[in-house]
Design a protein around this motif. Structure first.
Motif, mmCIF file in Angstrom:
data_model
loop_
_atom_site.group_PDB
_atom_site.id
_atom_site.type_symbol
_atom_site.label_atom_id
_atom_site.label_comp_id
_atom_site.label_asym_id
_atom_site.label_seq_id
_atom_site.Cartn_x
_atom_site.Cartn_y
_atom_site.Cartn_z
ATOM 1 N N ASN A 144 0.155 -0.975 15.856
ATOM 2 C CA ASN A 144 -0.309 -1.020 14.474
ATOM 3 C C ASN A 144 0.856 -0.868 13.508
ATOM 4 O O ASN A 144 1.813 -0.125 13.788
ATOM 5 C CB ASN A 144 -1.281 0.128 14.197
ATOM 6 N N VAL A 145 0.748 -1.528 12.365
ATOM 7 C CA VAL A 145 1.740 -1.371 11.297
ATOM 8 C C VAL A 145 0.990 -1.133 9.988
ATOM 9 O O VAL A 145 0.194 -1.975 9.563
ATOM 10 C CB VAL A 145 2.648 -2.611 11.162
ATOM 11 N N MET A 146 1.231 0.021 9.388
ATOM 12 C CA MET A 146 0.609 0.360 8.106
ATOM 13 C C MET A 146 1.623 0.129 6.988
ATOM 14 O O MET A 146 2.736 0.662 7.024
ATOM 15 C CB MET A 146 0.157 1.822 8.119
ATOM 16 N N TRP A 147 1.209 -0.698 6.027
ATOM 17 C CA TRP A 147 2.062 -1.015 4.875
ATOM 18 C C TRP A 147 1.414 -0.434 3.610
ATOM 19 O O TRP A 147 0.331 -0.876 3.215
ATOM 20 C CB TRP A 147 2.187 -2.524 4.698
ATOM 21 N N ARG A 195 -5.860 -15.029 1.895
ATOM 22 C CA ARG A 195 -6.038 -14.394 0.594
ATOM 23 C C ARG A 195 -4.747 -14.268 -0.208
ATOM 24 O O ARG A 195 -4.791 -14.051 -1.418
ATOM 25 C CB ARG A 195 -6.670 -13.014 0.770
ATOM 26 N N SER A 196 -3.612 -14.382 0.486
ATOM 27 C CA SER A 196 -2.329 -14.298 -0.219
ATOM 28 C C SER A 196 -1.253 -15.014 0.578
ATOM 29 O O SER A 196 -1.107 -14.784 1.784
ATOM 30 C CB SER A 196 -1.916 -12.839 -0.431
ATOM 31 N N GLU A 197 -0.488 -15.830 -0.109
ATOM 32 C CA GLU A 197 0.629 -16.513 0.535
ATOM 33 C C GLU A 197 1.754 -15.541 0.894
ATOM 34 O O GLU A 197 2.655 -15.886 1.653
ATOM 35 C CB GLU A 197 1.175 -17.605 -0.378
ATOM 36 N N HIS A 198 1.687 -14.330 0.367
ATOM 37 C CA HIS A 198 2.732 -13.337 0.623
ATOM 38 C C HIS A 198 2.482 -12.537 1.895
ATOM 39 O O HIS A 198 3.373 -11.823 2.361
ATOM 40 C CB HIS A 198 2.849 -12.383 -0.573
ATOM 41 N N ALA A 199 1.283 -12.651 2.465
ATOM 42 C CA ALA A 199 0.939 -11.825 3.623
ATOM 43 C C ALA A 199 1.788 -12.162 4.844
ATOM 44 O O ALA A 199 2.137 -11.275 5.634
ATOM 45 C CB ALA A 199 -0.547 -11.973 3.952
ATOM 46 N N SER A 200 2.124 -13.419 5.018
ATOM 47 C CA SER A 200 2.824 -13.830 6.238
ATOM 48 C C SER A 200 4.196 -13.168 6.371
ATOM 49 O O SER A 200 4.662 -12.915 7.485
ATOM 50 C CB SER A 200 2.974 -15.352 6.290
ATOM 51 N N ALA A 201 4.863 -12.871 5.259
ATOM 52 C CA ALA A 201 6.182 -12.246 5.330
ATOM 53 C C ALA A 201 6.102 -10.859 5.954
ATOM 54 O O ALA A 201 7.046 -10.400 6.614
ATOM 55 C CB ALA A 201 6.799 -12.155 3.936
ATOM 56 N N PHE A 202 4.989 -10.179 5.762
ATOM 57 C CA PHE A 202 4.777 -8.871 6.373
ATOM 58 C C PHE A 202 4.366 -9.039 7.839
ATOM 59 O O PHE A 202 4.904 -8.373 8.720
ATOM 60 C CB PHE A 202 3.687 -8.110 5.622
ATOM 61 N N CYS A 211 6.706 5.697 14.361
ATOM 62 C CA CYS A 211 7.942 5.842 13.588
ATOM 63 C C CYS A 211 7.694 5.292 12.200
ATOM 64 O O CYS A 211 6.770 4.513 11.974
ATOM 65 C CB CYS A 211 9.118 5.122 14.249
ATOM 66 N N VAL A 212 8.519 5.710 11.263
ATOM 67 C CA VAL A 212 8.482 5.192 9.896
ATOM 68 C C VAL A 212 9.795 4.468 9.634
ATOM 69 O O VAL A 212 10.869 5.019 9.890
ATOM 70 C CB VAL A 212 8.286 6.316 8.867
ATOM 71 N N VAL A 213 9.696 3.237 9.158
ATOM 72 C CA VAL A 213 10.880 2.464 8.804
ATOM 73 C C VAL A 213 10.911 2.360 7.276
ATOM 74 O O VAL A 213 10.063 1.674 6.689
ATOM 75 C CB VAL A 213 10.861 1.063 9.432
ATOM 76 N N PRO A 214 11.829 3.043 6.617
ATOM 77 C CA PRO A 214 11.877 2.984 5.151
ATOM 78 C C PRO A 214 12.466 1.673 4.646
ATOM 79 O O PRO A 214 13.299 1.054 5.311
ATOM 80 C CB PRO A 214 12.769 4.169 4.791
ATOM 81 N N ASP A 215 11.995 1.251 3.493
ATOM 82 C CA ASP A 215 12.568 0.097 2.784
ATOM 83 C C ASP A 215 12.670 -1.133 3.684
ATOM 84 O O ASP A 215 13.678 -1.841 3.684
ATOM 85 C CB ASP A 215 13.954 0.454 2.243
ATOM 86 N N LEU A 216 11.598 -1.418 4.411
ATOM 87 C CA LEU A 216 11.603 -2.563 5.317
ATOM 88 C C LEU A 216 11.429 -3.875 4.554
ATOM 89 O O LEU A 216 11.935 -4.922 4.979
ATOM 90 C CB LEU A 216 10.502 -2.394 6.363
ATOM 91 N N VAL A 217 10.698 -3.844 3.461
ATOM 92 C CA VAL A 217 10.577 -4.988 2.557
ATOM 93 C C VAL A 217 10.836 -4.487 1.141
ATOM 94 O O VAL A 217 10.841 -3.280 0.884
ATOM 95 C CB VAL A 217 9.191 -5.666 2.644
ATOM 96 N N SER A 218 11.026 -5.422 0.216
ATOM 97 C CA SER A 218 11.320 -5.033 -1.161
ATOM 98 C C SER A 218 10.045 -4.629 -1.898
ATOM 99 O O SER A 218 8.931 -5.049 -1.552
ATOM 100 C CB SER A 218 11.996 -6.184 -1.904
ATOM 101 N N SER A 219 10.227 -3.825 -2.921
ATOM 102 C CA SER A 219 9.080 -3.435 -3.754
ATOM 103 C C SER A 219 8.467 -4.648 -4.437
ATOM 104 O O SER A 219 7.257 -4.686 -4.691
ATOM 105 C CB SER A 219 9.513 -2.400 -4.783
ATOM 106 N N ALA A 220 9.279 -5.663 -4.719
ATOM 107 C CA ALA A 220 8.755 -6.882 -5.346
ATOM 108 C C ALA A 220 7.803 -7.621 -4.401
ATOM 109 O O ALA A 220 6.774 -8.162 -4.843
ATOM 110 C CB ALA A 220 9.910 -7.797 -5.753
ATOM 111 N N GLN A 221 8.137 -7.654 -3.110
ATOM 112 C CA GLN A 221 7.244 -8.291 -2.138
ATOM 113 C C GLN A 221 5.914 -7.554 -2.055
ATOM 114 O O GLN A 221 4.852 -8.175 -2.007
ATOM 115 C CB GLN A 221 7.905 -8.311 -0.757
ATOM 116 N N VAL A 222 5.975 -6.239 -2.035
ATOM 117 C CA VAL A 222 4.746 -5.450 -1.985
ATOM 118 C C VAL A 222 3.918 -5.692 -3.244
ATOM 119 O O VAL A 222 2.697 -5.883 -3.179
ATOM 120 C CB VAL A 222 5.070 -3.955 -1.837
ATOM 121 N N ALA A 223 4.575 -5.697 -4.393
ATOM 122 C CA ALA A 223 3.857 -5.887 -5.657
ATOM 123 C C ALA A 223 3.172 -7.249 -5.711
ATOM 124 O O ALA A 223 2.042 -7.366 -6.208
ATOM 125 C CB ALA A 223 4.825 -5.722 -6.826
ATOM 126 N N ALA A 224 3.833 -8.283 -5.192
ATOM 127 C CA ALA A 224 3.249 -9.628 -5.213
ATOM 128 C C ALA A 224 2.009 -9.698 -4.323
ATOM 129 O O ALA A 224 0.973 -10.278 -4.710
ATOM 130 C CB ALA A 224 4.287 -10.650 -4.769
#
Length: 277
Positions: free
Chosen positions: A117-120, A51-58, A5-18
């Motif tokens: 699996n989860v592809m981001w 490698r990134s402190e932002h990875a855990s949120a995903f 399945c695809v879940v749209p807008d599961l996180v913000s674009s700002a989180q992805v960018a960081a």
């Protein structure tokens, strides 16, 4: 059910960018893969929690973990992090061989789900730039079919969305026919009693995992899977995350309730036999 399945807008674009910004220098520094499966016009690297402190949120997204628990909970006591991998597919990269990630393990197929699996995406995923190809309905018992399904779908997504699919679902990266790079991350979770794809205890040794929140440390392996699997000196490996190890160590049972009852019943039978003498 299609197996994905695809879940749209599961996180913000700002989180992805960081997250993408943290990983960009490492994409630039890493060598291309070798071998036709990984892809010689593809770059991959793991250990993303270092490698990134932002990875855990995903990795710990509540909806994702809930879906994983629902999908795998019937076959395990606890789930575990199986893999984190950043992926960069370059222009001209050919289509990846269709595969099922459950085939890493030589267990029974068609009866058990081994992983999710989860592809981001970090960049837009399009059919032209090699979006992941999935084969609807190819999961579960259909994985035993020797013939490859005819229908595949290029899962197009924008950053912030997530593609979630079972380890029994046939899939593979598409070919990148554009002049731009396709970037993303795959996170997978497996049954807690399996050997994970990425050796979590080497990726995150105690001196690293000690800095994680306890629930994240547990997810990467610092907890036992009943009965007594993954222990350290007969104890839950979470003891390694403390400031000091106990001076005297004695093994402690970590059994499922049915096993606790079975062992207790046996012990009581011995006590009853001793009392009758």
């Amino acid at each position: 059910m299609h197996g994905y399945c695809v879940v749209p807008d599961l996180v913000s674009s700002a989180q992805v960018a960081a997250l993408a910004a943290d990983l960009a220098p490492q994409f630039a520094a890493i060598d291309f893969c070798r071998g036709d499966f990984y892809g010689e016009q593809t770059k991959r690297f793991g250990r993303l929690l270092t490698r990134s402190e932002h990875a855990s949120a995903f990795i710990q997204h509540p909806l994702v973990l809930d879906l994983v628990e629902r999908a795998l909970g019937a076959w395990c006591d606890t789930i575990q992090l199986n893999l984190t991998q950043a992926i960069e597919i370059h222009p001209g990269a050919p289509r990846q061989v269709p595969h099922r990630d459950q085939d890493m393990w030589e267990g029974v197929k068609g009866e058990v789900e081994y992983l999710v699996n989860v592809m981001w995406p970090f960049t837009p995923y399009t059919q032209a730039n090699g979006a992941t190809l999935v084969y609807p309905g190819s999961h579960g018992v259909r994985a035993l079919d020797p013939d490859e399904p005819e229908l595949s779908v290029a899962v197009e997504m924008t950053p912030g969305s997530a593609l979630i699919f079972l380890g029994s679902t046939l899939h593979g990266a598409g070919n990148n026919r554009t002049d731009t790079i396709r970037r993303g991350m795959i996170v997978s979770y497996s049954l807690g009693w399996l050997k994970p794809y990425e050796n979590q205890w080497l990726a995150y040794p105690p001196e690293v995992a000690r800095r994680f929140p306890r629930d994240l440390a547990a997810l990467v392996g610092y907890r036992q899977h009943r009965p007594n699997l993954g222990n350290w000196e007969g104890l839950c490996p979470s003891v390694l995350l403390g400031e000091r190890l106990p001076e005297r160590i004695g093994a402690v049972d970590a059994l499922r309730p049915d096993q606790t009852e079975m062992v207790g019943a046996f012990r009581r039978s011995l006590d009853d036999a001793d009392g009758s003498r």
